[in-house]
Design a protein around this motif. Structure first.
Motif, PDB file in Angstrom:
ATOM      1  N   VAL A 114     -15.900  43.287   7.012  1.00 15.94           N
ATOM      2  CA  VAL A 114     -14.482  43.147   6.725  1.00 15.94           C
ATOM      3  C   VAL A 114     -14.081  41.716   7.075  1.00 15.94           C
ATOM      4  N   TYR A 115     -13.298  41.099   6.203  1.00 20.25           N
ATOM      5  CA  TYR A 115     -12.834  39.744   6.485  1.00 20.25           C
ATOM      6  C   TYR A 115     -11.363  39.773   6.857  1.00 20.25           C
ATOM      7  N   GLY A 116     -11.015  38.986   7.815  1.00 19.91           N
ATOM      8  CA  GLY A 116      -9.619  38.883   8.205  1.00 19.91           C
ATOM      9  C   GLY A 116      -9.242  37.415   8.298  1.00 19.91           C
ATOM     10  N   VAL A 117      -7.969  37.136   8.118  1.00 18.06           N
ATOM     11  CA  VAL A 117      -7.514  35.753   8.205  1.00 18.06           C
ATOM     12  C   VAL A 117      -6.832  35.527   9.549  1.00 18.06           C
ATOM     13  N   GLU A 118      -7.130  34.418  10.137  1.00 19.39           N
ATOM     14  CA  GLU A 118      -6.584  34.062  11.444  1.00 19.39           C
ATOM     15  C   GLU A 118      -5.061  34.257  11.446  1.00 19.39           C
ATOM     16  N   ASN A 119      -4.564  34.809  12.539  1.00 18.32           N
ATOM     17  CA  ASN A 119      -3.133  35.018  12.774  1.00 18.32           C
ATOM     18  C   ASN A 119      -2.506  36.123  11.899  1.00 18.32           C
ATOM     19  N   LYS A 135     -10.058  33.831  16.153  1.00 20.60           N
ATOM     20  CA  LYS A 135     -11.479  33.628  15.872  1.00 20.60           C
ATOM     21  C   LYS A 135     -12.363  34.467  16.789  1.00 20.60           C
ATOM     22  N   LYS A 136     -11.924  34.596  18.033  1.00 24.83           N
ATOM     23  CA  LYS A 136     -12.772  35.294  18.996  1.00 24.83           C
ATOM     24  C   LYS A 136     -12.846  36.816  18.755  1.00 24.83           C
ATOM     25  N   ASP A 137     -12.043  37.338  17.836  1.00 26.84           N
ATOM     26  CA  ASP A 137     -12.115  38.768  17.527  1.00 26.84           C
ATOM     27  C   ASP A 137     -13.267  39.101  16.580  1.00 26.84           C
ATOM     28  N   SER A 138     -13.923  38.084  16.043  1.00 30.05           N
ATOM     29  CA  SER A 138     -15.072  38.327  15.176  1.00 30.05           C
ATOM     30  C   SER A 138     -16.144  39.077  15.972  1.00 30.05           C
ATOM     31  N   GLY A 139     -16.828  39.957  15.278  1.00 33.09           N
ATOM     32  CA  GLY A 139     -17.882  40.715  15.953  1.00 33.09           C
ATOM     33  C   GLY A 139     -18.008  42.096  15.355  1.00 33.09           C
ATOM     34  N   THR A 140     -18.704  42.966  16.084  1.00 34.74           N
ATOM     35  CA  THR A 140     -18.959  44.305  15.572  1.00 34.74           C
ATOM     36  C   THR A 140     -18.047  45.312  16.257  1.00 34.74           C
ATOM     37  N   TYR A 141     -17.418  46.159  15.459  1.00 29.17           N
ATOM     38  CA  TYR A 141     -16.553  47.211  15.977  1.00 29.17           C
ATOM     39  C   TYR A 141     -17.197  48.552  15.658  1.00 29.17           C
ATOM     40  N   LEU A 142     -17.353  49.371  16.675  1.00 33.08           N
ATOM     41  CA  LEU A 142     -17.992  50.676  16.485  1.00 33.08           C
ATOM     42  C   LEU A 142     -16.944  51.770  16.641  1.00 33.08           C
ATOM     43  N   CYS A 143     -16.820  52.596  15.619  1.00 32.44           N
ATOM     44  CA  CYS A 143     -15.887  53.707  15.713  1.00 32.44           C
ATOM     45  C   CYS A 143     -16.676  54.965  16.000  1.00 32.44           C
ATOM     46  N   GLN A 144     -16.333  55.667  17.071  1.00 33.60           N
ATOM     47  CA  GLN A 144     -17.048  56.868  17.442  1.00 33.60           C
ATOM     48  C   GLN A 144     -16.094  58.050  17.413  1.00 33.60           C
ATOM     49  N   ALA A 145     -16.607  59.167  16.904  1.00 35.18           N
ATOM     50  CA  ALA A 145     -15.822  60.398  16.899  1.00 35.18           C
ATOM     51  C   ALA A 145     -16.267  61.222  18.096  1.00 35.18           C
ATOM     52  N   VAL A 146     -15.312  61.662  18.868  1.00 35.31           N
ATOM     53  CA  VAL A 146     -15.625  62.466  20.038  1.00 35.31           C
ATOM     54  C   VAL A 146     -15.060  63.853  19.817  1.00 35.31           C
ATOM     55  N   GLU A 147     -15.915  64.851  19.869  1.00 35.11           N
ATOM     56  CA  GLU A 147     -15.454  66.213  19.658  1.00 35.11           C
ATOM     57  C   GLU A 147     -16.243  67.155  20.532  1.00 35.11           C
ATOM     58  N   HIS A 148     -15.504  68.023  21.218  1.00 34.42           N
ATOM     59  CA  HIS A 148     -16.132  69.055  21.999  1.00 34.42           C
ATOM     60  C   HIS A 148     -17.179  68.461  22.941  1.00 34.42           C
ATOM     61  N   GLY A 149     -16.868  67.253  23.476  1.00 37.77           N
ATOM     62  CA  GLY A 149     -17.753  66.620  24.432  1.00 37.77           C
ATOM     63  C   GLY A 149     -18.925  65.867  23.832  1.00 37.77           C
ATOM     64  N   LEU A 200     -16.566  42.415  11.637  1.00 35.87           N
ATOM     65  CA  LEU A 200     -15.329  41.709  11.302  1.00 35.87           C
ATOM     66  C   LEU A 200     -15.569  40.209  11.377  1.00 35.87           C
ATOM     67  N   GLU A 201     -15.197  39.543  10.306  1.00 33.70           N
ATOM     68  CA  GLU A 201     -15.317  38.094  10.293  1.00 33.70           C
ATOM     69  C   GLU A 201     -13.923  37.512  10.159  1.00 33.70           C
ATOM     70  N   VAL A 202     -13.533  36.715  11.102  1.00 33.07           N
ATOM     71  CA  VAL A 202     -12.201  36.127  11.047  1.00 33.07           C
ATOM     72  C   VAL A 202     -12.319  34.721  10.463  1.00 33.07           C
ATOM     73  N   ILE A 203     -11.571  34.499   9.403  1.00 31.16           N
ATOM     74  CA  ILE A 203     -11.662  33.230   8.670  1.00 31.16           C
ATOM     75  C   ILE A 203     -10.433  32.393   8.973  1.00 31.16           C
ATOM     76  N   ASP A 204     -10.632  31.116   9.158  1.00 28.41           N
ATOM     77  CA  ASP A 204      -9.449  30.278   9.360  1.00 28.41           C
ATOM     78  C   ASP A 204      -8.907  29.832   8.009  1.00 28.41           C
ATOM     79  N   ALA A 205      -7.703  29.303   8.032  1.00 28.75           N
ATOM     80  CA  ALA A 205      -6.975  29.026   6.793  1.00 28.75           C
ATOM     81  C   ALA A 205      -7.687  28.005   5.904  1.00 28.75           C
ATOM     82  N   ASP A 206      -8.333  27.011   6.520  1.00 30.70           N
ATOM     83  CA  ASP A 206      -9.011  25.980   5.728  1.00 30.70           C
ATOM     84  C   ASP A 206     -10.115  26.607   4.902  1.00 30.70           C
ATOM     85  N   ARG A 207     -10.885  27.427   5.580  1.00 29.95           N
ATOM     86  CA  ARG A 207     -12.003  28.035   4.908  1.00 29.95           C
ATOM     87  C   ARG A 207     -11.516  28.979   3.805  1.00 29.95           C
TER      88      ARG A 207
END
Ligand SMILES: *[C@@H]1O[C@H](CO)[C@@H](O)[C@H](O)[C@H]1NC(C)=O
Ligand SMILES: *[C@@H]1O[C@H](CO)[C@@H](O)[C@H](O)[C@H]1NC(C)=O
Ligand SMILES: *[C@@H]1O[C@H](CO)[C@@H](O)[C@H](O)[C@H]1NC(C)=O
Ligand SMILES: *[C@@H]1O[C@H](CO)[C@@H](O)[C@H](O)[C@H]1NC(C)=O
Ligand SMILES: *[C@@H]1O[C@H](CO)[C@@H](O)[C@H](O)[C@H]1NC(C)=O
Length: 799
Positions: free
Chosen positions: A589-594, A645-659, A669-676
């Motif tokens: 997923v790409y995101g733009v700074e700010n 920028k520092k939010d770039s990285g891997t996000y793991l979503c886990q489902a928790v059910e019944h223990g 997630l890749e955070v792109i700055d405006a220039d790029r």
């Protein structure tokens, strides 16, 4: 095009989630694991409907004929016969209306001609091998007749006898009132209202060789404006002379029994061989007794909340025909506090109450107390038989027995439910329970009673109650909530066919049919199947499918009691990998700074909670993301307010059910700055047309290219300032889009134009910064639904 709309709508979803974020989280236990809308039920072939006739309604009287494979339904002015396999296949119908004379009389008597002056079928019971007995309200003039269906299914007979009998004491006059009826040995037992005004309620026995018999008239101690809901024959012992008829109803509490007006749920009993008294109670029941059924939960203030409005009763047979389990569905009387409950009763407790003290009072101004004096012999309520006293008929009962019975129809002790509490309670919801049927299901680890509960909003809840440690500690597991009617109407009839494994449902607007189980819906992995804890379903090595205890045991995996995928499935993980199926959804997923971004992750199970972890790089430790510092954690995903920028990285979503916990999504997630961004955008110009062409052939353009097409769609509208405006536009466009669907050629042209416009706008834009802040990353929703299980680990204690 498909992708663009899907993703933009998701953006609108983000807005919605934001506003809901402040609400306190609902407790997960009381929500269904799986919720299926009417549309989803139809589209997944889990629902067949009969939409009703324009000139009929009130499809409320059901009669299941498993032998002939038919469902008979009594409705307004019609009787229907449906095929149990598929109710929309070869249905037959008979119109049975009231004569115009009757309709006129009904109208002159002040009744609503179009609404009530019709023949509403209220009784539909097997009479002999070839005929059913049918009664209807006949425009406030009850009538009965015989319906011929033939001996065998091949006879395909469906014919109403022209001869009509008087239906008084069988069907009510008023279509709003109910009859609880049963036909045995040619005799009809019916709890109903027997007059035009709806004041004379009684339990009747008519037809057959005996003189008709009924309850004492105009005595509110016997019956006080009752609403009859069910009648059943339950043997008392091995001697058929002692057979009893039990009636279930709700009524007003007896005068002096309760301060103010209150409704009580009741069970009444009669002897099948009751012929009435000799000198007193002539042609009236001499063995009628009633007791109160309690269904309540203790309140925090020490005052119990009572569910007194009995709505429906289901008897679940056990090995012992004398001791079926009684399931009752109750609602509250309060207009303020809306709630429903299911309570379970044992016949031992019912019999104990009828053998207990009679309710007695010395006069109108006295309290009801347990009767302490000498009870005459044979004890009122016992049947004349060799077992007790050797009386041949009730006509031989001593006068004092009959006199006592007449003035003591109620028992003092109420009947409490098994474990003294409801097995299902539902409050704080906008619906109430109306109907119940129960199915006994044999699973790998025992027998389970699966309840199907109908509501006044056209939905069915499928609930199983699972013993935690013992039978005194039951866990209520709400497996599914399904919408089975196109409008929110009350479900008024329900029948379950074990042979067909189908459920049939009736309402004012039609009839619906659905299978008892949809194992495939739970998911494509062993752990998902196991966590579902549906006794009908088990993991068979390749998929979640119907569990048959008789079938040869191969690698069936099922654990209803604990729902523990670790013990059931851990050895299968390897197998999953081997079969070459992707086990985890990975996406970039790409995101733009700010700007903000939303990482969607909603587990299929509504019972699961999500838990997010972040990992900067493969070498680094995973850390938990808490709902703070610009991270907003919702049931649908994770919202990051302002990307840096520092939010770039891997996000793991886990489902928790019944223990148990499983990672269901990994987002890079890749955070792109405006220039790029500007850089990338210019590159995008050349690619735009080719991507677009590809989309029509595959609908799945390469992942990496998706993000900037989303961007283009936003750039298209530089004048839109708020997300709300934007969503508004999108909804409008989406409606238009639907209309255009049929004209593919036209659609291609439109899209090309739009795409070109987008590129031109992007080129012309000088102020990239402003655009970048508008930009939100939009994700492909579909993908999130098709995720699979992969890693399994115990949830940390803190979760
Ligand atoms: C109601 O309409 C159906 C056709 O839609 C017709 O077969 C039936 O006879 C009608 N019933 C009455 C009572 O007119
Ligand atoms: C039921 O019958 C209808 C009409 O024949 C048919 O269109 C439909 O596919 C059938 N449904 C199922 C589940 O068999
Ligand atoms: C069943 O009852 C109907 C109505 O009384 C009668 O006409 C018919 O002959 C009976 N059929 C059998 C098989 O007894
Ligand atoms: C019951 O009937 C039998 C025979 O029909 C008779 O001998 C007996 O006296 C009767 N019992 C009573 C209590 O009347
Ligand atoms: C993002 O915001 C920070 C702090 O508000 C600011 O210093 C920076 O210039 C912004 N970056 C962009 C690309 O707008």
């Amino acid at each position: 095009m498909g992708f663009l709309w899907g993703s933009i709508l998701l953006l609108c979803g983000v807005v919605l989630i934001r506003t809901e974020g402040s609400k306190p989280q609902q407790t997960k236990n009381n929500i269904p694991r799986l919720k299926l809308s009417y549309k989803e039920m139809l589209e997944s072939n889990n629902l067949i409907t009969f939409e009703g006739l324009a000139n009929s309604s009130a499809y409320h009287t059901f009669m299941l004929d498993e032998e002939k494979g038919r469902l008979l339904v009594g409705a307004k002015d019609h009787i229907f016969s449906f095929n149990l396999l598929n109710i929309s296949k070869d249905q037959a119908q008979i119109a049975w209306t009231a004569s115009s004379t009757r309709r006129d009389e009904c109208k002159w008597a002040g009744k609503d001609l179009s609404r009530d002056c019709a023949n509403f079928i209220k009784v539909l019971l097997p009479f002999n091998q070839t005929h059913f007995y049918v009664c209807g309200t006949g425009a406030f003039h009850p009538v009965c007749s015989y319906l011929e269906v033939g001996k065998k299914p091949e006879d395909s007979l469906f014919r109403l006898e022209p001869h009509v009998e008087n239906g008084r004491g069988k069907s009510p006059y008023d279509p709003k009132l109910l009859t609880a009826s049963m036909l045995i040995d040619g005799e009809l037992y019916a709890g109903t209202s027997a007059d035009f005004m709806g004041r004379d309620f009684a339990i009747f026995r008519t037809l057959g060789k005996h003189h008709p018999i009924r309850t004492e008239q105009h005595d509110s101690r016997w019956l006080n404006e009752p609403r009859f809901l069910g009648v059943h024959l339950i043997p008392e012992n091995d001697n058929p002379e002692d057979d009893k008829i039990y009636l279930f109803f709700r009524e007003n509490a007896m005068e002096g029994e309760h301060a103010g007006k209150a409704t009580y749920a009741r069970i009444g009993q009669l002897c099948k061989n009751d012929l009435g008294g000799h000198r007193s109670l002539v042609n009236k029941w001499t063995t009628f007794l009633k007791a109160r059924l309690i269904c309540s939960v203790p309140g925090s203030n020490g005052i119990d909340t009572h569910f007194d409005e009995l709505q429906d009763v289901f008897l679940m047979s056990t090995k012992d025909p004398k001791s079926p389990i009684v399931y009752g569905v109750f609602t509250t009387s309060s207009n303020v506090f809306k709630g429903s409950a299911v309570c379970m009763y044992s016949m031992t407790d019912v019999r104990r109450a009828f053998l207990g003290p009679y309710a007695h009072r010395d006069g109108p101004n006295y309290q009801w107390v347990p009767f302490q004096g000498r009870v005459p012999y044979p004890r009122p309520g016992t049947c004349p038989s060799k077992t007790f006293g050797g009386f041949n008929t009730t006509k031989e009962f001593p006068d004092e027995v009959v006199t006592f019975a007449r003035s003591h129809p109620a028992m003092f002790n109420p009947i409490y439910p098994i474990n003294n509490q409801p097995i299902v309670v539902k409050t704080d919801v906008d619906y109430q329970f109306t109907q119940i049927v129960v199915d006994k299901v044999e699973a790998e680890d025992g027998l389970y009673d699966v309840m199907f509960i109908g509501t006044d909003m056209g939905t069915i809840l499928k609930v199983v109650s699972i013993p935690r440690g013992s039978w005194h500690d039951l866990e209520e597991v709400l497996l599914e909530e399904m919408t089975v009617f196109r409008k929110p109407v009350a479900i008024k009839a329900m029948e379950l066919s074990t042979k067909q494994q189908q459920l049939y449902l009736g309402s004012d607007i039609g009839v619906s049919q659905m299978p008892l189980h949809r194992c495939e819906v739970y998911g494509k992995a062993c752990a998902e199947c196991c966590l579902a804890r549906d006794p009908y379903c088990a993991w068979d090595g390749t998929e979640c499918s119907r569990y048959f205890p008789m079938a040869k045991r191969r690698t069936r995996r099922q654990d209803i009691r604990n729902g523990d995928p670790l013990t059931q499935c851990s050895d299968l993980q390897h197998h999953d990998e081997l079969s070459g199926q992707a086990t985890l959804l990975d996406k970039t997923v790409y995101g733009v700074e700010n700007s903000s971004t939303f990482l969607e992750c909603s587990p299929k199970s509504q019972r699961a909670t999500t838990y997010w972890q972040y990992q900067r790089s493969a070498e680094e430790r995973k850390q938990e993301i808490r709902s703070e510092e610009g991270f907003i954690h919702t049931d649908q995903g994770l919202l990051i307010r302002t990307l840096s920028k520092k939010d770039s990285g891997t996000y793991l979503c886990q489902a928790v059910e019944h223990g148990f916990m499983q990672i269901i999504l990994r987002v890079n997630l890749e955070v792109i700055d405006a220039d790029r961004l500007q850089d990338l955008l210019h590159r995008g110009e050349d690619a735009a047309t080719s991507v677009h062409a590809q989309e029509f052939t595959s609908r799945e353009p390469p992942n990496q290219k998706l993000w900037y097409r989303d961007f283009l769609s936003l750039v298209n509208h530089p004048t839109l300032n708020t997300v709300d405006d934007f969503c508004d536009q999108v909804w409008k466009r989406e409606r238009k889009h639907k209309k255009q669907k049929a004209h593919l050629v036209q659609q291609v042209q439109t899209q090309q134009q739009q795409q070109q416009k987008g590129v031109v706008n992007a080129q012309n834009s000088v102020h990239m910064q402003g655009m970048a802040s508008k930009w939100k990353h939009l994700q492909e929703r579909q993908k999130g639904r098709n995720r699979r299980t992969h890693e399994l680990e115990r949830a940390p204690r803190s979760v």
